[in-house]
Design a protein around this motif. Structure first.
Motif, mmCIF file in Angstrom:
data_model
loop_
_atom_site.group_PDB
_atom_site.id
_atom_site.type_symbol
_atom_site.label_atom_id
_atom_site.label_comp_id
_atom_site.label_asym_id
_atom_site.label_seq_id
_atom_site.Cartn_x
_atom_site.Cartn_y
_atom_site.Cartn_z
ATOM 1 N N VAL A 166 -8.720 50.282 -1.510
ATOM 2 C CA VAL A 166 -8.984 50.649 -2.904
ATOM 3 C C VAL A 166 -9.206 52.151 -3.041
ATOM 4 C CG1 VAL A 166 -10.660 50.430 -4.779
ATOM 5 C CG2 VAL A 166 -9.864 48.388 -3.572
ATOM 6 N N SER A 167 -9.952 52.726 -2.102
ATOM 7 C CA SER A 167 -10.245 54.166 -2.158
ATOM 8 C C SER A 167 -8.977 55.006 -2.020
ATOM 9 C CB SER A 167 -11.242 54.543 -1.054
ATOM 10 O OG SER A 167 -12.462 53.847 -1.215
ATOM 11 N N SER A 212 4.057 41.933 -6.341
ATOM 12 C CA SER A 212 3.517 41.641 -7.673
ATOM 13 C C SER A 212 3.399 42.892 -8.525
ATOM 14 C CB SER A 212 2.142 40.974 -7.545
ATOM 15 O OG SER A 212 2.212 39.797 -6.780
ATOM 16 N N SER A 213 2.946 43.994 -7.924
ATOM 17 C CA SER A 213 2.788 45.233 -8.686
ATOM 18 C C SER A 213 4.134 45.798 -9.105
ATOM 19 C CB SER A 213 2.011 46.262 -7.866
ATOM 20 O OG SER A 213 2.704 46.589 -6.676
ATOM 21 N N LEU A 214 5.149 45.662 -8.251
ATOM 22 C CA LEU A 214 6.486 46.136 -8.609
ATOM 23 C C LEU A 214 7.034 45.358 -9.803
ATOM 24 C CD1 LEU A 214 8.961 47.896 -8.064
ATOM 25 C CD2 LEU A 214 9.734 46.165 -6.416
ATOM 26 N N LEU A 215 6.865 44.040 -9.773
ATOM 27 C CA LEU A 215 7.316 43.209 -10.892
ATOM 28 C C LEU A 215 6.528 43.522 -12.161
ATOM 29 C CD1 LEU A 215 7.745 39.792 -9.029
ATOM 30 C CD2 LEU A 215 9.564 41.307 -9.854
ATOM 31 N N ALA A 216 5.214 43.712 -12.007
ATOM 32 C CA ALA A 216 4.379 44.040 -13.169
ATOM 33 C C ALA A 216 4.785 45.386 -13.763
ATOM 34 C CB ALA A 216 2.906 44.072 -12.757
ATOM 35 N N GLY A 269 -2.216 56.495 -14.261
ATOM 36 C CA GLY A 269 -3.628 56.148 -14.127
ATOM 37 C C GLY A 269 -3.875 54.676 -14.395
ATOM 38 N N GLY A 270 -3.194 54.130 -15.402
ATOM 39 C CA GLY A 270 -3.338 52.710 -15.713
ATOM 40 C C GLY A 270 -2.783 51.816 -14.624
ATOM 41 N N LEU A 327 -3.458 48.203 -9.836
ATOM 42 C CA LEU A 327 -3.362 47.940 -8.399
ATOM 43 C C LEU A 327 -4.716 47.542 -7.813
ATOM 44 C CD1 LEU A 327 -0.983 50.737 -7.051
ATOM 45 C CD2 LEU A 327 -0.598 48.269 -6.978
ATOM 46 N N VAL A 328 -5.755 48.253 -8.199
ATOM 47 C CA VAL A 328 -7.100 47.930 -7.704
ATOM 48 C C VAL A 328 -7.504 46.527 -8.145
ATOM 49 C CG1 VAL A 328 -9.535 48.550 -7.875
ATOM 50 C CG2 VAL A 328 -7.817 50.342 -7.606
#
Length: 217
Positions: free
Chosen positions: A199-200, A22-26, A147-148, A153-154
């Protein structure tokens, strides 16, 4: 304990798969979307105010819908795309659709913070518009974009846990089925520790990468 570790490992893999795809597509869709939102406004490199307003409205619409409601509303579309509404791949569709406009708006802010003087200087030297985007706009905004993307991702990890609780699998499913429904505190605490660690690590890695890029800029 061995069974718990096996389920925890499988849940972690499912969560990483959901969030990773999902993050790759986003990322692939969100950056071009952010660039268009910045460059198509009035006075932009590719001025198209009507299309800019239309696309901005669509982005705001998807951003305003809570993830749980969006996931339910997208069930017919999810079934059309992946052939099912249950499991990891079914969660990828709403996760991507929720994350893309969120990330696009964050990337848009970073792009708008680029010094206009650099863009004007590039135009004065006769640079083509696409070259300005590739060699000025994106490189200058890259630390903010990283940073965004870290924040995105978080947020996606949180959303994946929510999706898991309603049938998508992953750590959320493990916490809900084997922790909440069976009143097993050990499972709940273990999942929480794993999520906090994920997350950390992501936040730490993203911050360091953004910091290095900012020093090079």
């Amino acid at each position: 304990m061995p069974l718990l570790l096996e389920r925890l490992w499988q849940g972690l893999l499912d969560t990483l798969l959901m969030v990773g795809v999902s993050s790759l597509l986003a990322l692939l869709v969100g950056i071009p979307l952010a660039v268009f939102l910045v460059t198509s406004g009035r006075g932009g490199l590719f001025e198209a105010p009507r299309l800019n307003r239309l696309l901005g409205t669509i982005v705001n619409l998807f951003r305003s819908v809570p993830f749980l409601i969006l996931m339910v509303a997208l069930i017919p579309f999810t079934r059309l795309v992946v052939g099912t509404t249950y499991g990891v791949w079914a969660a990828v569709v709403p996760l991507t659709i929720a994350a893309t406009p969120f990330f696009a708006r964050i990337a848009e802010v970073s792009l708008r913070e680029v010094d206009l003087g650099l863009i004007e200087a590039s135009q004065a030297m006769g640079c083509r518009r696409r070259h300005i985007i590739w060699h000025v706009l994106l490189p200058e905004a890259l630390p903010g974009i990283v940073g965004g993307f870290t924040i995105t991702l978080v947020t996606m990890i949180n959303s994946s846990a929510m999706a898991g609780a309603i049938g998508a699998g992953g750590l959320g499913d493990l916490a809900y089925r084997y922790g909440y429904q069976r009143f097993d505190t050990q499972v709940m605490l273990t999942v929480i520790v794993v999520l906090v660690a994920m997350v950390s690590l992501i936040q730490l890695g993203g911050d360091r990468l953004a910091g290095r890029l900012n020093k090079r800029a």
